[in-house]
Design a protein around this motif. Sequence first.
Motif, PDB file in Angstrom:
ATOM      1  N   THR A 158       5.191   3.255   2.556  1.00 20.05           N
ATOM      2  CA  THR A 158       4.430   2.073   2.142  1.00 20.05           C
ATOM      3  C   THR A 158       4.120   1.214   3.354  1.00 20.05           C
ATOM      4  O   THR A 158       4.853   1.209   4.343  1.00 20.05           O
ATOM      5  CB  THR A 158       5.198   1.221   1.119  1.00 20.05           C
ATOM      6  N   ARG A 168      -3.157   3.368  -1.280  1.00 15.44           N
ATOM      7  CA  ARG A 168      -3.713   2.563  -2.369  1.00 15.44           C
ATOM      8  C   ARG A 168      -2.761   1.411  -2.700  1.00 15.44           C
ATOM      9  O   ARG A 168      -1.552   1.546  -2.632  1.00 15.44           O
ATOM     10  CB  ARG A 168      -3.926   3.411  -3.615  1.00 15.44           C
ATOM     11  N   GLU A 169      -3.374   0.316  -3.115  1.00 17.96           N
ATOM     12  CA  GLU A 169      -2.597  -0.861  -3.504  1.00 17.96           C
ATOM     13  C   GLU A 169      -1.859  -0.573  -4.798  1.00 17.96           C
ATOM     14  O   GLU A 169      -2.432  -0.061  -5.760  1.00 17.96           O
ATOM     15  CB  GLU A 169      -3.561  -2.035  -3.691  1.00 17.96           C
ATOM     16  N   LEU A 182       0.861  -1.176   0.000  1.00 17.11           N
ATOM     17  CA  LEU A 182       0.000   0.000   0.000  1.00 17.11           C
ATOM     18  C   LEU A 182       0.899   1.228   0.000  1.00 17.11           C
ATOM     19  O   LEU A 182       1.761   1.368   0.869  1.00 17.11           O
ATOM     20  CB  LEU A 182      -0.904   0.007   1.240  1.00 17.11           C
TER      21      LEU A 182
END
Length: 54
Positions: free
Chosen positions: A21, A51-52, A12
């Motif tokens: 991350t 966000r992925e 992420l």
Amino acid sequence: MARTSARPVVRLKSTAGTGVTYVTRKNRLNDPDRLVLRKYDPVAGRHVEFREER
């Protein structure tokens, strides 16, 4: 316990642009779309969306 492809490891990445991350696992059957979680960004000093990335 065996690892399956149904729960892959995903990264992420912060949408604040700080480069922070998180690493987590997700269930691909329940969440086929990209994962979006609101988590703490220590560089920005606040909670932002992560966000992925693929």
